[in-house]
Write a protein that holds these residues in place. Structure first.
Motif, short mmCIF file in Angstrom:
data_model
loop_
_atom_site.label_atom_id
_atom_site.label_comp_id
_atom_site.label_asym_id
_atom_site.label_seq_id
_atom_site.Cartn_x
_atom_site.Cartn_y
_atom_site.Cartn_z
N ASP A 259 11.28 102.84 74.70
CA ASP A 259 10.32 101.79 74.35
C ASP A 259 10.34 100.65 75.36
OD1 ASP A 259 9.81 103.33 72.13
OD2 ASP A 259 10.93 102.07 70.75
N THR A 260 10.62 100.98 76.62
CA THR A 260 10.75 99.96 77.65
C THR A 260 9.97 100.36 78.90
OG1 THR A 260 12.75 100.95 78.60
CG2 THR A 260 13.04 99.27 76.88
N LEU A 276 11.36 95.49 76.92
CA LEU A 276 10.70 96.07 75.76
C LEU A 276 9.20 95.86 75.86
CD1 LEU A 276 13.11 95.01 72.87
CD2 LEU A 276 12.67 97.34 73.66
#
Length: 385
Positions: A259-260, A276
Motif C-alpha cells: 500500500d505504498t 503510504l
C-alpha cells in the motif's frame, strides 16, 4: 498540438481547433472489443470488434494508427489488430504466436515488438509493410518488451523465469541476459537510454541495469560500455508498476502488497523512501510538469495525488471500481482511469476549483462506459486532414 482558444469556450476548459482529434482507446478483455472515447467532446465515439481477449494497446508515434494485442484463446495463437485512427476501423490483422501479452513501438513508428508469453518469444513486425521481420527466443513467460528511446536496446522481462533479456533490435540477436528478478514485469528506461529499471513483482526489489553504450552517428564520441547489473533496490512488497518522471530524474514504484509508493533516484540508484498512498496501488503516472504523481489504488477505488516537490499525498479522488491503467490527454487537462471491476473509465479533471476558487489537484468529472474487463488504454492525437 496546437489549440485554438476562443471567447465561447467554457471558462477554465480547453477549446480545440475544428480539425483537432483526440481519442482514448480502451481494450476490453471480456468483450473482445476496443472502446473508443472522444476526448475532445468527452463521450463514447464507438465500440470496435477486435480479436479474442485484447490485453494491450498502444498508439503509433508517427502514423495515425493504434495497435491492439489480442491474446486469443488460452494456449492458442493471438493476433494484432491495426486500427486506423482517422476512421476508427480495423484495417489489418497480423498473426502472432501463442498468448501474446504486450506491445511497444519504436521511436520511428516503423517497428513493433510483441511478447508472446505462451511461446517464450518476441515477434518483431514491420508496421509499414505489415510484415513479420523475425521472432527472437527469450526467457519463459515474457511479460513486456520495451524499446529504448535511442532505438538501440530492446528490454524484455520474462515473468516465469524471473529473467531479463536484452536484444539488439538491429540484428535481432540476444545481447545479454540477467537473472534473479522474480516475476520480472514492468520496465522503465531513462530518456538518455543509459539505464533500465525492472520491477521484480515476486519480491521487494527493483533491478537496475546499465545498458550498453556504443558510438553512433548521433553520438560519435560516446565510449563503448557493456550491459551490466547496477543494483537490486529494495522497495515495498509486490512492486507492480514503475512511473518515470518525464525528465528521467526519479522513478515511483507502485508497491501493490505494501500500500505504498517508493521513490528511486535514477542518478544514484538509491531508494529515497516509501510512502503510504492507498489500498493496493497498481499503476502510476507523472504529468509533464514533473511535479505530480497520480496513483490508482485498486482496492480503494481511488486515485492518490502525490506532490513530488512536497513529498506527500495531497489529495484523493474517488473513481470507479478497481482502477488500474491511467493515461493523460495530450494537454494533461484530463486524466483517464480504467476501472477494471466496474467496466468503465473515470475522467478526472487534473486541476479543478472549489466554489470559493481554491485550486484542487484532481476532481472526478464524469464516468464513461467501457466493456467487460477493461485493462489497457492509449491516447492518440492528430489533426484531421
Amino acid at each position: 498540438m496546437p489549440l485554438l482558444v476562443t471567447g465561447c469556450a467554457k471558462k477554465g476548459f480547453p477549446h480545440y481547433a475544428t480539425n483537432f482529434r483526440e481519442y482514448a482507446y480502451v481494450t476490453n478483455g471480456g468483450s473482445n472489443t476496443v472502446t473508443v472515447l472522444d476526448v475532445k467532446n468527452l463521450r463514447q465515439d464507438r465500440v470496435i470488434a477486435v480479436g479474442q481477449d485484447p490485453v494491450d494497446v498502444t498508439a503509433s508515434p508517427t502514423r495515425n494508427e493504434v495497435y491492439v494485442v489480442n491474446a486469443g484463446a488460452p494456449g492458442s495463437n493471438g493476433s494484432l489488430s491495426v486500427i486506423d485512427a482517422e476512421t476508427n476501423r480495423v484495417n489489418a490483422t497480423l498473426p502472432l504466436q501463442r498468448s501474446p501479452r504486450s506491445i511497444d513501438v519504436g521511436p520511428s513508428g516503423q517497428r513493433a515488438y510483441v511478447t508472446n508469453s505462451g511461446s517464450n518469444t518476441v515477434s518483431v513486425l514491420d508496421l509499414q509493410h505489415r510484415l513479420l521481420l523475425g521472432v527472437v527466443p527469450v526467457g519463459s513467460g515474457p511479460e513486456e518488451a520495451r524499446i529504448s528511446p535511442d532505438g538501440d536496446t530492446l528490454v524484455v522481462t520474462n515473468r516465469k523465469s524471473g529473467t531479463v533479456t536484452l536484444i539488439d533490435p538491429h540484428s535481432l540477436q540476444v545481447r545479454s541476459t540477467f537473472s534473479g528478478c522474480p516475476q520480472a514485469s514492468d520496465t522503465a528506461i531513462l530518456p538518455d537510454s543509459s539505464k533500465a529499471f525492472i520491477a521484480c513483482t515476486g519480491s521487494r526489489y527493483v533491478l537496475a541495469i546499465a545498458l550498453a553504450q556504443r558510438p553512433t552517428k548521433n553520438h560519435p564520441h560516446r565510449q563503448t560500455e557493456p550491459d551490466r547489473e547496477l543494483a537490486m533496490l529494495e522497495v515495498g512488497q509486490t512492486p507492480t508498476h514503475l512511473a518515470l518522471k518525464p525528465d528521467g530524474g526519479e522513478i515511483f514504484v507502485s508497491n501493490f502488497g505494501s500500500d505504498t509508493i517508493s521513490e528511486i533516484d535514477t542518478s544514484t540508484n538509491e531508494v529515497g523512501g516509501a510512502y503510504l498512498v492507498g489500498a493496493h496501488p497498481a499503476y502510476g503516472i507523472v504529468g509533464n510538469d514533473d511535479s505530480t504523481l497520480w496513483v490508482s489504488n485498486f482496492n480503494a477505488d481511488t486515485i492518490g495525488v502525490y506532490s513530488i516537490d512536497d513529498g506527500k499525498l495531497v489529495h484523493t479522488v474517488q473513481v470507479g471500481n478497481g482502477p488500474t491503467a491511467l493515461a493523460f490527454s495530450s494537454d494533461d487537462f484530463w486524466l483517464f482511469a480504467v476501472d477494471a471491476s466496474s467496466g468503465d473509465v473515470t475522467v478526472v479533471r487534473t486541476l479543478a476549483y472549489t466554489p470559493n476558487g481554491a485550486p484542487i489537484a484532481g476532481q472526478m468529472f464524469t464516468i464513461l462506459p467501457a466493456g467487460r474487463n477493461p485493462n489497457s488504454i492509449a491516447i492518440k492525437t492528430f489533426l484531421a486532414r
